[in-house]
Every structure is written in structure tokens, then in C-alpha cells.
Design a protein around this motif. Structure first.
Motif, PDB file in Angstrom:
ATOM      1  N   PHE A 177       0.870  -1.169   0.000  1.00 25.07           N
ATOM      2  CA  PHE A 177       0.000   0.000   0.000  1.00 25.07           C
ATOM      3  C   PHE A 177       0.913   1.226   0.000  1.00 25.07           C
ATOM      4  CE2 PHE A 177      -2.125  -3.491   2.189  1.00 25.07           C
ATOM      5  CZ  PHE A 177      -3.237  -3.630   1.377  1.00 25.07           C
ATOM      6  N   LEU A 178       0.757   2.070  -1.014  1.00 21.91           N
ATOM      7  CA  LEU A 178       1.738   3.125  -1.238  1.00 21.91           C
ATOM      8  C   LEU A 178       1.107   4.508  -1.327  1.00 21.91           C
ATOM      9  CD1 LEU A 178       3.384   1.004  -3.999  1.00 21.91           C
ATOM     10  CD2 LEU A 178       4.369   1.390  -1.744  1.00 21.91           C
ATOM     11  N   CYS A 179       1.770   5.467  -0.717  1.00 27.03           N
ATOM     12  CA  CYS A 179       1.435   6.872  -0.894  1.00 27.03           C
ATOM     13  C   CYS A 179       2.707   7.676  -0.650  1.00 27.03           C
ATOM     14  CB  CYS A 179       0.269   7.319  -0.019  1.00 27.03           C
ATOM     15  SG  CYS A 179       0.481   7.160   1.735  1.00 27.03           S
ATOM     16  N   VAL A 180       2.638   8.966  -0.736  1.00 27.02           N
ATOM     17  CA  VAL A 180       3.859   9.766  -0.702  1.00 27.02           C
ATOM     18  C   VAL A 180       4.585   9.661   0.638  1.00 27.02           C
ATOM     19  CG1 VAL A 180       4.828  12.090  -0.901  1.00 27.02           C
ATOM     20  CG2 VAL A 180       3.091  11.330  -2.514  1.00 27.02           C
ATOM     21  N   HIS A 181       3.904   9.981   1.740  1.00 29.88           N
ATOM     22  CA  HIS A 181       4.597  10.070   3.032  1.00 29.88           C
ATOM     23  C   HIS A 181       4.577   8.801   3.877  1.00 29.88           C
ATOM     24  CE1 HIS A 181       3.768  14.442   2.258  1.00 29.88           C
ATOM     25  NE2 HIS A 181       5.082  14.390   2.353  1.00 29.88           N
ATOM     26  N   ILE A 199      -2.678   2.735   7.554  1.00 25.44           N
ATOM     27  CA  ILE A 199      -3.981   2.170   7.928  1.00 25.44           C
ATOM     28  C   ILE A 199      -4.247   0.911   7.095  1.00 25.44           C
ATOM     29  CG2 ILE A 199      -6.487   2.560   7.839  1.00 25.44           C
ATOM     30  CD1 ILE A 199      -5.803   5.593   8.422  1.00 25.44           C
ATOM     31  N   ALA A 200      -3.974   0.993   5.787  1.00 31.96           N
ATOM     32  CA  ALA A 200      -4.194  -0.160   4.901  1.00 31.96           C
ATOM     33  C   ALA A 200      -3.313  -1.343   5.293  1.00 31.96           C
ATOM     34  CB  ALA A 200      -3.945   0.245   3.448  1.00 31.96           C
ATOM     35  N   GLU A 201      -2.049  -1.068   5.623  1.00 27.08           N
ATOM     36  CA  GLU A 201      -1.167  -2.149   6.072  1.00 27.08           C
ATOM     37  C   GLU A 201      -1.737  -2.806   7.324  1.00 27.08           C
ATOM     38  OE1 GLU A 201       3.326  -2.996   7.858  1.00 27.08           O
ATOM     39  OE2 GLU A 201       2.930  -1.060   6.914  1.00 27.08           O
ATOM     40  N   ALA A 202      -2.152  -1.998   8.288  1.00 23.60           N
ATOM     41  CA  ALA A 202      -2.690  -2.531   9.546  1.00 23.60           C
ATOM     42  C   ALA A 202      -3.961  -3.342   9.313  1.00 23.60           C
ATOM     43  CB  ALA A 202      -2.960  -1.384  10.525  1.00 23.60           C
ATOM     44  N   LEU A 203      -4.869  -2.830   8.496  1.00 23.87           N
ATOM     45  CA  LEU A 203      -6.117  -3.556   8.238  1.00 23.87           C
ATOM     46  C   LEU A 203      -5.880  -4.786   7.360  1.00 23.87           C
ATOM     47  CD1 LEU A 203      -8.723  -0.664   7.856  1.00 23.87           C
ATOM     48  CD2 LEU A 203      -8.396  -2.224   9.794  1.00 23.87           C
ATOM     49  N   ALA A 226       0.500  -3.814  -6.225  1.00 23.99           N
ATOM     50  CA  ALA A 226       0.847  -2.475  -5.737  1.00 23.99           C
ATOM     51  C   ALA A 226      -0.402  -1.607  -5.769  1.00 23.99           C
ATOM     52  CB  ALA A 226       1.940  -1.860  -6.602  1.00 23.99           C
ATOM     53  N   VAL A 227      -0.774  -1.079  -4.601  1.00 29.13           N
ATOM     54  CA  VAL A 227      -1.991  -0.287  -4.469  1.00 29.13           C
ATOM     55  C   VAL A 227      -1.632   1.146  -4.102  1.00 29.13           C
ATOM     56  CG1 VAL A 227      -4.180  -0.035  -3.230  1.00 29.13           C
ATOM     57  CG2 VAL A 227      -3.279  -2.330  -3.690  1.00 29.13           C
ATOM     58  N   SER A 228      -2.093   2.086  -4.923  1.00 32.78           N
ATOM     59  CA  SER A 228      -1.929   3.508  -4.600  1.00 32.78           C
ATOM     60  C   SER A 228      -3.117   3.925  -3.724  1.00 32.78           C
ATOM     61  CB  SER A 228      -1.924   4.349  -5.878  1.00 32.78           C
ATOM     62  OG  SER A 228      -2.067   5.713  -5.558  1.00 32.78           O
ATOM     63  N   GLU A 232     -11.130  -0.369   4.775  1.00 29.77           N
ATOM     64  CA  GLU A 232     -11.608  -1.677   5.247  1.00 29.77           C
ATOM     65  C   GLU A 232     -12.378  -2.399   4.137  1.00 29.77           C
ATOM     66  OE1 GLU A 232     -14.605  -3.549   8.636  1.00 29.77           O
ATOM     67  OE2 GLU A 232     -13.981  -1.471   8.812  1.00 29.77           O
ATOM     68  N   GLU A 233     -13.290  -1.709   3.473  1.00 27.21           N
ATOM     69  CA  GLU A 233     -14.063  -2.326   2.382  1.00 27.21           C
ATOM     70  C   GLU A 233     -13.145  -2.798   1.251  1.00 27.21           C
ATOM     71  OE1 GLU A 233     -16.935   0.687   1.351  1.00 27.21           O
ATOM     72  OE2 GLU A 233     -18.031   0.415   3.237  1.00 27.21           O
ATOM     73  N   ASN A 234     -12.148  -1.986   0.909  1.00 29.32           N
ATOM     74  CA  ASN A 234     -11.198  -2.368  -0.147  1.00 29.32           C
ATOM     75  C   ASN A 234     -10.359  -3.575   0.254  1.00 29.32           C
ATOM     76  OD1 ASN A 234     -11.941  -0.435  -2.070  1.00 29.32           O
ATOM     77  ND2 ASN A 234     -10.557   1.090  -1.226  1.00 29.32           N
ATOM     78  N   ILE A 235      -9.949  -3.629   1.513  1.00 27.36           N
ATOM     79  CA  ILE A 235      -9.166  -4.779   2.012  1.00 27.36           C
ATOM     80  C   ILE A 235     -10.003  -6.047   1.932  1.00 27.36           C
ATOM     81  CG2 ILE A 235      -8.161  -5.836   4.104  1.00 27.36           C
ATOM     82  CD1 ILE A 235      -6.314  -3.689   3.010  1.00 27.36           C
ATOM     83  N   LEU A 236     -11.256  -5.975   2.365  1.00 22.61           N
ATOM     84  CA  LEU A 236     -12.126  -7.157   2.338  1.00 22.61           C
ATOM     85  C   LEU A 236     -12.366  -7.628   0.897  1.00 22.61           C
ATOM     86  CD1 LEU A 236     -14.625  -6.158   5.162  1.00 22.61           C
ATOM     87  CD2 LEU A 236     -12.763  -7.838   5.296  1.00 22.61           C
ATOM     88  N   ARG A 237     -12.533  -6.695  -0.041  1.00 25.22           N
ATOM     89  CA  ARG A 237     -12.702  -7.046  -1.453  1.00 25.22           C
ATOM     90  C   ARG A 237     -11.429  -7.695  -1.987  1.00 25.22           C
ATOM     91  NH1 ARG A 237     -10.534  -4.788  -5.360  1.00 25.22           N
ATOM     92  NH2 ARG A 237     -10.212  -2.789  -4.336  1.00 25.22           N
ATOM     93  N   LEU A 238     -10.286  -7.090  -1.688  1.00 24.42           N
ATOM     94  CA  LEU A 238      -8.997  -7.630  -2.140  1.00 24.42           C
ATOM     95  C   LEU A 238      -8.762  -9.033  -1.567  1.00 24.42           C
ATOM     96  CD1 LEU A 238      -6.628  -6.690  -3.900  1.00 24.42           C
ATOM     97  CD2 LEU A 238      -5.572  -5.758  -1.831  1.00 24.42           C
ATOM     98  N   ARG A 239      -9.133  -9.231  -0.317  1.00 28.47           N
ATOM     99  CA  ARG A 239      -8.995 -10.546   0.315  1.00 28.47           C
ATOM    100  C   ARG A 239      -9.778 -11.600  -0.486  1.00 28.47           C
ATOM    101  NH1 ARG A 239     -11.582 -11.386   6.147  1.00 28.47           N
ATOM    102  NH2 ARG A 239     -13.430 -11.425   4.865  1.00 28.47           N
TER     103      ARG A 239
END
Length: 131
Positions: A8-12, A19-23, A79-81, A120-127
């Protein structure tokens, strides 16, 4: 079967990607390995994100997560932006997904909770997709 690596990638690498890594670890550890990174780093993970994630899920993101650059994680299968409202990081390849999430930094707890819910919704879909 080898677990896929999702980054899960963003600038900073201090808020949405953390949050995405944790979820990802919370909901999908049996399906894929989660990591996060950015093109720049911050000294600390966003403290509002840390507080709200603790409140909502009992997750302490500061326990084993920290802001890091893309070169510090292994090559991801996916790789997710998080969203390019602050400029997309260049990672040497195209992103597999762009979640187009607004950065809640400096905004209300409600704004954070809305972004967390979308993640959370995106993580569950990706799962489900990677199952």
C-alpha cells in the motif's frame, strides 16, 4: 500456495497506507502479506490515525509499523496507490489499483473514520479476489 505480497503506497507513508497495512494484517493475513511505503517518510505515523485505529480495532500501528520508503520493502505482487491527490509516488511500475482515497490528515475524526471504512471495504474485497 505462496501468499501474495500486497504493498500500500502513498507519498509520506504516514496515514492512509499505514492504515491499509494494519487492516490488511488484521483482516487478510492468511491470504496476503501486507506492507506499506512511500517516496518520502515522516518521523511518526499520523497520530490521529494511530488513536482512531486503536479506538476502532484495538490495533496499535506504532507497535511494529513505521514510515519507510519504497526501496525498504520487498517487490510486491500487487501495488496499491492510496490516491494521488498529493501526487503519485513513482515505484518503477504501474499500480495495480488506485483507491483514490482523500488524505484525512488535519481533518476531523469523522473524516478519518470515513477513509478507514473505505480502506476496510477495499481490504475485504482484495482478500476475496486474492483468495
Amino acid at each position: 500456495m505462496k501468499k501474495k505480497k500486497v504493498a500500500f503506497l502513498c507519498v509520506h507513508n504516514s496515514c492512509r497506507s499505514q492504515i491499509a497495512e494494519a487492516l490488511g494484517k488484521y483482516y487478510a493475513a492468511e491470504i496476503f502479506e501486507s506492507s506499506s511505503a512511500g517516496t518520502e517518510t515522516k518521523l511518526r505515523i499520523n497520530q490521529d490515525a494511530v488513536r482512531i485505529m486503536k479506538e476502532l480495532y484495538g490495533i496499535d500501528m506504532e507497535k511494529d509499523q513505521y514510515s519507510k520508503t519504497v526501496d525498504r520493502i520487498s517487490e510486491p505482487d500487487v501495488a496499491v496507490s492510496m490516491g494521488c491527490d498529493v501526487g503519485c509516488p513513482y515505484i518503477g511500475r504501474e499500480f495495480d489499483e488506485n483507491w483514490e482515497l482523500e488524505d484525512p490528515t488535519g481533518k476531523s475524526d469523522e473524516a478519518f473514520k470515513e477513509v478507514i471504512k473505505q480502506i476496510e471495504e477495499n481490504i475485504l474485497r482484495l482478500r476475496e479476489e486474492l483468495r
